[in-house]
Design a protein around this motif. Structure first.
Motif, PDB file in Angstrom:
ATOM      1  N   THR A  21       3.646 -12.331 -20.334  1.00  0.00           N
ATOM      2  CA  THR A  21       2.238 -12.404 -20.687  1.00  0.00           C
ATOM      3  C   THR A  21       1.520 -11.113 -20.362  1.00  0.00           C
ATOM      4  N   GLN A  22       2.005 -10.363 -19.402  1.00  0.00           N
ATOM      5  CA  GLN A  22       1.376  -9.109 -18.980  1.00  0.00           C
ATOM      6  C   GLN A  22       2.345  -8.389 -18.055  1.00  0.00           C
ATOM      7  N   GLY A  23       1.982  -7.174 -17.665  1.00  0.00           N
ATOM      8  CA  GLY A  23       2.782  -6.474 -16.687  1.00  0.00           C
ATOM      9  C   GLY A  23       2.537  -7.016 -15.291  1.00  0.00           C
ATOM     10  N   TRP A  24       3.115  -6.363 -14.313  1.00  0.00           N
ATOM     11  CA  TRP A  24       2.903  -6.755 -12.929  1.00  0.00           C
ATOM     12  C   TRP A  24       1.437  -6.532 -12.555  1.00  0.00           C
ATOM     13  N   VAL A  25       0.864  -7.501 -11.876  1.00  0.00           N
ATOM     14  CA  VAL A  25      -0.536  -7.427 -11.447  1.00  0.00           C
ATOM     15  C   VAL A  25      -0.591  -7.628  -9.944  1.00  0.00           C
ATOM     16  N   GLN A  26      -1.253  -6.713  -9.236  1.00  0.00           N
ATOM     17  CA  GLN A  26      -1.361  -6.845  -7.788  1.00  0.00           C
ATOM     18  C   GLN A  26      -2.251  -8.027  -7.443  1.00  0.00           C
ATOM     19  N   THR A  27      -1.886  -8.761  -6.400  1.00  0.00           N
ATOM     20  CA  THR A  27      -2.706  -9.893  -5.976  1.00  0.00           C
ATOM     21  C   THR A  27      -4.097  -9.419  -5.566  1.00  0.00           C
ATOM     22  N   SER A  28      -5.076 -10.309  -5.695  1.00  0.00           N
ATOM     23  CA  SER A  28      -6.475  -9.937  -5.450  1.00  0.00           C
ATOM     24  C   SER A  28      -6.685  -9.363  -4.064  1.00  0.00           C
ATOM     25  N   ALA A  29      -5.958  -9.892  -3.093  1.00  0.00           N
ATOM     26  CA  ALA A  29      -6.049  -9.398  -1.723  1.00  0.00           C
ATOM     27  C   ALA A  29      -4.689  -8.863  -1.284  1.00  0.00           C
ATOM     28  N   THR A  30      -4.707  -8.003  -0.273  1.00  0.00           N
ATOM     29  CA  THR A  30      -3.481  -7.401   0.256  1.00  0.00           C
ATOM     30  C   THR A  30      -3.251  -7.898   1.671  1.00  0.00           C
ATOM     31  N   PRO A  31      -2.077  -8.440   1.973  1.00  0.00           N
ATOM     32  CA  PRO A  31      -1.805  -8.873   3.344  1.00  0.00           C
ATOM     33  C   PRO A  31      -1.916  -7.706   4.327  1.00  0.00           C
ATOM     34  N   ILE A  32      -2.378  -7.994   5.528  1.00  0.00           N
ATOM     35  CA  ILE A  32      -2.438  -6.979   6.572  1.00  0.00           C
ATOM     36  C   ILE A  32      -1.017  -6.578   6.948  1.00  0.00           C
ATOM     37  N   GLY A  33      -0.742  -5.275   6.967  1.00  0.00           N
ATOM     38  CA  GLY A  33       0.578  -4.809   7.367  1.00  0.00           C
ATOM     39  C   GLY A  33       0.956  -3.518   6.683  1.00  0.00           C
ATOM     40  N   GLY A  34       1.973  -2.854   7.230  1.00  0.00           N
ATOM     41  CA  GLY A  34       2.431  -1.598   6.673  1.00  0.00           C
ATOM     42  C   GLY A  34       3.396  -1.762   5.526  1.00  0.00           C
ATOM     43  N   THR A  50       6.704 -11.936   5.410  1.00  0.00           N
ATOM     44  CA  THR A  50       6.832 -11.246   6.683  1.00  0.00           C
ATOM     45  C   THR A  50       6.553  -9.773   6.429  1.00  0.00           C
ATOM     46  N   VAL A  51       5.838  -9.158   7.369  1.00  0.00           N
ATOM     47  CA  VAL A  51       5.402  -7.776   7.171  1.00  0.00           C
ATOM     48  C   VAL A  51       5.645  -6.969   8.444  1.00  0.00           C
ATOM     49  N   ASP A  68      -3.491 -19.580  -2.411  1.00  0.00           N
ATOM     50  CA  ASP A  68      -4.239 -19.432  -3.663  1.00  0.00           C
ATOM     51  C   ASP A  68      -3.725 -18.263  -4.498  1.00  0.00           C
ATOM     52  N   GLU A  69      -2.400 -18.117  -4.544  1.00  0.00           N
ATOM     53  CA  GLU A  69      -1.737 -17.091  -5.365  1.00  0.00           C
ATOM     54  C   GLU A  69      -2.145 -15.673  -4.988  1.00  0.00           C
ATOM     55  N   GLY A  70      -2.423 -15.465  -3.719  1.00  0.00           N
ATOM     56  CA  GLY A  70      -2.700 -14.123  -3.246  1.00  0.00           C
ATOM     57  C   GLY A  70      -4.155 -13.700  -3.307  1.00  0.00           C
ATOM     58  N   GLN A  71      -5.070 -14.628  -3.626  1.00  0.00           N
ATOM     59  CA  GLN A  71      -6.488 -14.267  -3.611  1.00  0.00           C
ATOM     60  C   GLN A  71      -6.975 -14.040  -2.190  1.00  0.00           C
ATOM     61  N   THR A  72      -6.398 -14.790  -1.255  1.00  0.00           N
ATOM     62  CA  THR A  72      -6.705 -14.604   0.164  1.00  0.00           C
ATOM     63  C   THR A  72      -5.409 -14.744   0.953  1.00  0.00           C
ATOM     64  N   TRP A  73      -5.364 -14.109   2.131  1.00  0.00           N
ATOM     65  CA  TRP A  73      -4.179 -14.164   2.995  1.00  0.00           C
ATOM     66  C   TRP A  73      -4.608 -14.510   4.416  1.00  0.00           C
ATOM     67  N   GLN A  74      -3.889 -15.469   4.997  1.00  0.00           N
ATOM     68  CA  GLN A  74      -4.117 -15.836   6.392  1.00  0.00           C
ATOM     69  C   GLN A  74      -3.117 -15.087   7.280  1.00  0.00           C
ATOM     70  N   ASN A  75      -3.611 -14.585   8.387  1.00  0.00           N
ATOM     71  CA  ASN A  75      -2.746 -13.918   9.361  1.00  0.00           C
ATOM     72  C   ASN A  75      -2.247 -14.987  10.328  1.00  0.00           C
ATOM     73  N   GLU A 338       5.304   0.318   1.658  1.00  0.00           N
ATOM     74  CA  GLU A 338       4.823   1.688   1.479  1.00  0.00           C
ATOM     75  C   GLU A 338       4.608   2.421   2.797  1.00  0.00           C
ATOM     76  N   ASN A 339       4.720   1.697   3.909  1.00  0.00           N
ATOM     77  CA  ASN A 339       4.562   2.293   5.238  1.00  0.00           C
ATOM     78  C   ASN A 339       3.245   3.048   5.362  1.00  0.00           C
ATOM     79  N   THR A 340       2.175   2.374   4.965  1.00  0.00           N
ATOM     80  CA  THR A 340       0.818   2.889   5.117  1.00  0.00           C
ATOM     81  C   THR A 340      -0.034   1.772   5.718  1.00  0.00           C
ATOM     82  N   SER A 341      -1.295   2.069   5.979  1.00  0.00           N
ATOM     83  CA  SER A 341      -2.173   1.064   6.589  1.00  0.00           C
ATOM     84  C   SER A 341      -2.432  -0.107   5.640  1.00  0.00           C
ATOM     85  N   THR A 342      -2.280   0.095   4.328  1.00  0.00           N
ATOM     86  CA  THR A 342      -2.429  -0.989   3.345  1.00  0.00           C
ATOM     87  C   THR A 342      -1.161  -1.064   2.491  1.00  0.00           C
ATOM     88  N   GLY A 343      -0.018  -0.948   3.137  1.00  0.00           N
ATOM     89  CA  GLY A 343       1.239  -0.807   2.399  1.00  0.00           C
ATOM     90  C   GLY A 343       1.972  -2.084   2.087  1.00  0.00           C
TER      91      GLY A 343
END
Length: 363
Positions: A21-34, A50-51, A68-75, A338-343
């Motif tokens: 239906t489309q290409g890869w789409v990043q989830t609305s939110a990004t989990p905390i982790g490198g 696991t991160v 919710d399919e990556g719209q929000t992430w719980q730590n 990606e080994n970055t602050s939002t990786g």
């Protein structure tokens, strides 16, 4: 004659290659982790990752959960590192988590990953838990943990653990563990693949793999048409980019080369079963190369990187079958390291693999 050939070729492409239906789409939110170290998509749609951390203690690792399919992430577990996660036969979850300065340990969740108890087993300083497998049993079930020093096993539902390495070389890192429906256990290690038919009491070495390559990931493939899920096929991926296959008929003791992915480490394997269409969607995550898919590995794989960054550091893959209005489809998720602050980025893609009847006319 040329026009007829082109029409036949077009129909062959439509029938043999999965659409999307489309290409890869990043989830609305990004989990905390490198970076993402492992992904689990559950039947209810929950996603757990696991991160690893970045610039510890600046950005923590551990376990993250989305309902919710990556719209929000719980730590749900904040730690120095979360390494791998596994769902057991009874719905309980197991994860390798490193709550520094404690040693890395094996933790269990009985509530879908909302909280974690343990450790039920801790490795010594300098060791890690790379893989987890759980085998049903009554009154007790068995838990296997793959470490830098081989396999650790519990035969009393996690109350105690002992070494289970009879037949595995002492210097083996056990990168992955899988158990088929008959109870045969496979271990992917830095010294090849080992098979146990007696719950880990002894292990047999397998043949057919390159002696210079490290095996890193395993997955069983089952026959959709067989209600008993007997006689599965086993795939193993290597650090050198090779994919091998083996069969239960020979107890998975010999391997045949199935595909080569341009010298990139195979970071993960996934198979999604579309039972209504009798189709199995294979996904292969290759670090720094991207994602390859196939509905028939014997016919090869197609690279599917649309929407991902260039040379994507894909480190984990998982997926599920869904039932949209237009028919059955496959949803795949991949995680990046990606080994970055939002990786710890996670991407989703929907593959539509049903066959559309273009015309009733004969070409």
């Amino acid at each position: 004659m040329k026009a007829s050939f082109l029409m036949i070729l077009l129909i062959m492409v439509v029938y043999s290659n999965p659409g999307f239906t489309q290409g890869w789409v990043q989830t609305s939110a990004t989990p905390i982790g490198g970076g993402v170290t492992d992904l689990l998509v559950r039947e209810n749609g929950d996603i757990l990752a696991t991160v690893g951390s970045f610039n510890w203690p600046g950005v923590a690792g551990g376990v993250r959960k989305s309902t919710d399919e990556g719209q929000t992430w719980q730590n749900v577990a904040s730690a120095f590192n979360g390494r791998t996660i596994e769902e057991a036969f009874d719905g309980n979850l197991y994860a390798s988590i490193w709550f520094y300065p404690q040693n890395e340990g094996l933790y269990r969740s009985t509530n879908g990953g909302d909280s974690w108890t343990g450790p039920i087993y801790s490795v010594p300083s300098g060791n890690n838990i790379f893989s987890i497998a759980v085998k049903p049993g009554s009154p007790n079930y068995s838990i296997f943990a793959g470490t830098r020093n081989g396999v650790m096993r519990s035969t009393d539902s996690g109350a105690s653990f002992q070494s289970s390495n009879n037949g595995i070389p002492a210097n083996s890192w056990v990168r992955d563990l899988e158990i088929d429906t008959s109870g045969i256990i496979a271990a992917a290690t830095t010294n090849g693949v080992f098979i146990s038919t007696n719950n880990g009491d002894t292990w047999e070495t397998t043949t057919g793999l390159s002696a210079s390559d490290t095996t890193v990931t395993l997955i069983y493939e089952y026959d959709i048409g067989n209600s008993d899920f007997n006689f599965p096929k086993l795939f193993v991926g290597t650090a050198g980019g090779s994919l091998y296959e083996s069969f239960q008929e020979n107890l998975y003791l010999s391997w045949t080369l199935a595909a080569i992915f341009d010298d990139g480490e195979l970071a993960g394997l996934a198979i999604i079963y579309l039972t209504d269409q009798n189709i199995k969607m294979h996904g292969v995550a290759v670090f720094n190369k991207g994602v390859y898919t196939s509905t028939d590995p014997q016919q090869g794989f197609n690279q599917q990187n649309e929407g991902l960054p260039q040379n994507p550091k894909v480190s984990a893959i998982s997926g599920e079958a869904i039932q949209p209005r237009t028919g059955e489809a496959a949803e795949m998720y991949v995680g990046l390291y990606e080994n970055t602050s939002t990786g710890a980025k996670i991407y989703k893609r929907t593959f539509v693999v049903g066959v559309e009847n273009i015309s009733s006319e004969n070409p």
